[in-house]
Design a protein around this motif. Structure first.
Motif, short mmCIF file in Angstrom:
data_model
loop_
_atom_site.label_atom_id
_atom_site.label_comp_id
_atom_site.label_asym_id
_atom_site.label_seq_id
_atom_site.Cartn_x
_atom_site.Cartn_y
_atom_site.Cartn_z
N ALA A 1 14.02 -7.23 -17.91
CA ALA A 1 12.61 -7.33 -17.57
C ALA A 1 12.52 -7.82 -16.14
N ALA A 2 11.35 -7.64 -15.54
CA ALA A 2 11.17 -8.08 -14.15
C ALA A 2 9.78 -8.65 -13.97
N ILE A 3 9.69 -9.66 -13.11
CA ILE A 3 8.43 -10.26 -12.72
C ILE A 3 8.21 -9.95 -11.24
N ILE A 4 7.10 -9.32 -10.93
CA ILE A 4 6.76 -8.96 -9.56
C ILE A 4 5.75 -9.96 -9.04
N LEU A 5 6.10 -10.66 -7.97
CA LEU A 5 5.23 -11.68 -7.40
C LEU A 5 4.46 -11.13 -6.21
N THR A 6 3.20 -11.53 -6.10
CA THR A 6 2.38 -11.16 -4.96
C THR A 6 1.47 -12.33 -4.62
N PRO A 7 1.44 -12.81 -3.40
CA PRO A 7 0.67 -14.00 -3.06
C PRO A 7 -0.83 -13.74 -3.06
N GLN A 8 -1.61 -14.75 -3.44
CA GLN A 8 -3.05 -14.57 -3.59
C GLN A 8 -3.73 -14.15 -2.29
N GLU A 9 -3.18 -14.54 -1.14
CA GLU A 9 -3.83 -14.18 0.12
C GLU A 9 -3.62 -12.71 0.50
N GLN A 10 -2.63 -12.05 -0.13
CA GLN A 10 -2.39 -10.63 0.10
C GLN A 10 -2.04 -9.96 -1.23
N ALA A 11 -2.89 -10.14 -2.22
CA ALA A 11 -2.58 -9.65 -3.56
C ALA A 11 -2.36 -8.15 -3.58
N MET A 12 -1.17 -7.73 -4.07
CA MET A 12 -0.79 -6.32 -4.18
C MET A 12 -1.05 -5.59 -2.86
N SER A 13 -0.37 -6.05 -1.82
CA SER A 13 -0.51 -5.45 -0.50
C SER A 13 -0.06 -4.00 -0.52
N ALA A 14 -0.49 -3.24 0.48
CA ALA A 14 -0.11 -1.83 0.57
C ALA A 14 1.39 -1.67 0.72
N THR A 15 2.04 -2.59 1.46
CA THR A 15 3.49 -2.49 1.65
C THR A 15 4.24 -2.74 0.34
N LEU A 16 3.75 -3.70 -0.45
CA LEU A 16 4.38 -3.95 -1.75
C LEU A 16 4.21 -2.74 -2.66
N SER A 17 3.01 -2.20 -2.73
CA SER A 17 2.76 -1.04 -3.58
C SER A 17 3.63 0.14 -3.17
N ARG A 18 3.79 0.37 -1.86
CA ARG A 18 4.64 1.47 -1.40
C ARG A 18 6.09 1.26 -1.81
N PHE A 19 6.57 0.04 -1.68
CA PHE A 19 7.95 -0.25 -2.09
C PHE A 19 8.13 -0.01 -3.59
N LEU A 20 7.20 -0.48 -4.39
CA LEU A 20 7.32 -0.33 -5.84
C LEU A 20 7.27 1.14 -6.25
N LYS A 21 6.37 1.90 -5.67
CA LYS A 21 6.25 3.32 -6.01
C LYS A 21 7.49 4.10 -5.57
N ALA A 22 8.03 3.76 -4.42
CA ALA A 22 9.17 4.50 -3.88
C ALA A 22 10.48 4.15 -4.57
N ASN A 23 10.60 2.93 -5.06
CA ASN A 23 11.91 2.47 -5.55
C ASN A 23 11.96 2.15 -7.04
N LEU A 24 10.84 1.75 -7.63
CA LEU A 24 10.89 1.26 -9.01
C LEU A 24 9.90 1.97 -9.92
#
Length: 308
Positions: free
Chosen positions: A191-214
């Motif tokens: 299982a995995a826990i994906i962390l995202t800070p409240q000041e940049q919740a689910m940033s575009a860069t994080l979403s791109r990484f997740l879609k491209a790799n996971l």
């Protein structure tokens, strides 16, 4: 859920007949990997996040004490495996040059001398060794493998926390951090826990990484908005969670994601609760504690699903 043993047996019986020798060897390797994982009684929980997402603080909160130090820059270029219920703090480290060390609180002279000679850094105890090899950029990026065993029973005995390398979008300093994280989630983690800070919740860069790799693993991940003690009021916190949920559903295509707003800082010792946080502090502590209990329960039942 299908019968894993029967499926593997069937694949082994037909692969040499219907597959090329190259494909057959690849399938054989995959079967061996699955069988090895089935025999492993440990459950692996990966913690993923961009640089400055609060990953070190989050893992420290799971353990109940400050083991990992927040780094100024992205550092460790390997996954770190952390287990509890040890008699004393101990680490196993392999460096890129092939140097290997096993050390404990009472026996760390060899690695201390190695770090002093190679990096001119003097570590006075094993805690400083861990700090240097996980948060000093010039040392941490030269580590190829690291296991840490800690005392305490905050996490169940058979669970291994995997601290994956933090990645900093657009920076060349992260080297192969994203590939390491991808390999951990696809081939090791239950299982995995994906962390995202409240000041940049689910940033575009994080979403791109997740879609491209996971992409094929995202449905079995839990999403956590970190630093949830920082927003000024409950209305703001709810708005942040709603926004993060929308981004997960729209950008990642995950319906009804397991999403939580947590403050890891509330689970670590402090001299006094920050001014103005006296009301929300114990509430966030309770939320985090319940999240931990639920996570351990879910992880226990996830291994067979992942193998399937």
């Amino acid at each position: 859920m299908f019968n894993i043993d029967a499926t593997l047996e069937y694949i082994e019986s037909v692969k040499n007949t219907f597959l090329s020798s190259t494909d057959s060897r690849e399938i054989s390797a995959r079967i061996m990997s699955i069988k090895k994982k089935r025999k492993d009684s440990k459950l692996y929980l990966a913690v993923i996040g961009e640089f400055s997402s609060g990953k070190s603080t989050f893992i420290n909160a799971l353990l109940g004490f400050r083991l990992l130090k927040d780094a100024v820059m992205p550092t460790t270029a390997c996954a770190t495996y952390i287990e509890s219920h040890a008699r004393f703090l101990a680490i196993e480290i392999v460096f890129n040059d092939g140097s290997k060390f096993k050390c404990s609180e009472s026996n760390f002279d060899a690695i201390r001398e190695y770090i002093l000679a190679k990096y001119s850094i003097n570590c006075i105890d094993i805690h400083q060794v861990i700090t240097v090899v996980t948060s000093d950029q010039k040392v941490a990026r030269c580590v190829s493998k690291m296991n840490i065993k800690v005392p305490g029973n905050r996490i169940p005995k058979n669970i291994v926390i995997i601290d994956t390398p933090g990645f900093n979008p657009g920076s060349s300093s992260v080297d192969n951090h994203q590939e390491i994280t991808k390999d951990v989630v696809e081939n090791i983690a239950d299982a995995a826990i994906i962390l995202t800070p409240q000041e940049q919740a689910m940033s575009a860069t994080l979403s791109r990484f997740l879609k491209a790799n996971l992409k094929r693993c995202l449905h079995r991940c839990t999403y956590v908005v970190t630093k949830f003690d920082l927003p000024a009021d409950d209305t703001t916190r709810n708005e942040i969670l709603d926004y993060a949920r929308q981004r997960i559903e729209v950008d990642l295509g995950i319906s009804n994601p397991r999403l939580y707003g947590l403050s890891a800082a509330t689970m670590l010792p402090v001299k006094r609760v920050p001014l103005g946080k006296e009301y929300i502090w114990p509430i966030l502590q309770n939320i985090f504690a319940n999240f931990m209990k639920m996570s351990w329960t879910q992880l226990q039942s996830s291994k067979e699903y992942v193998l399937s």
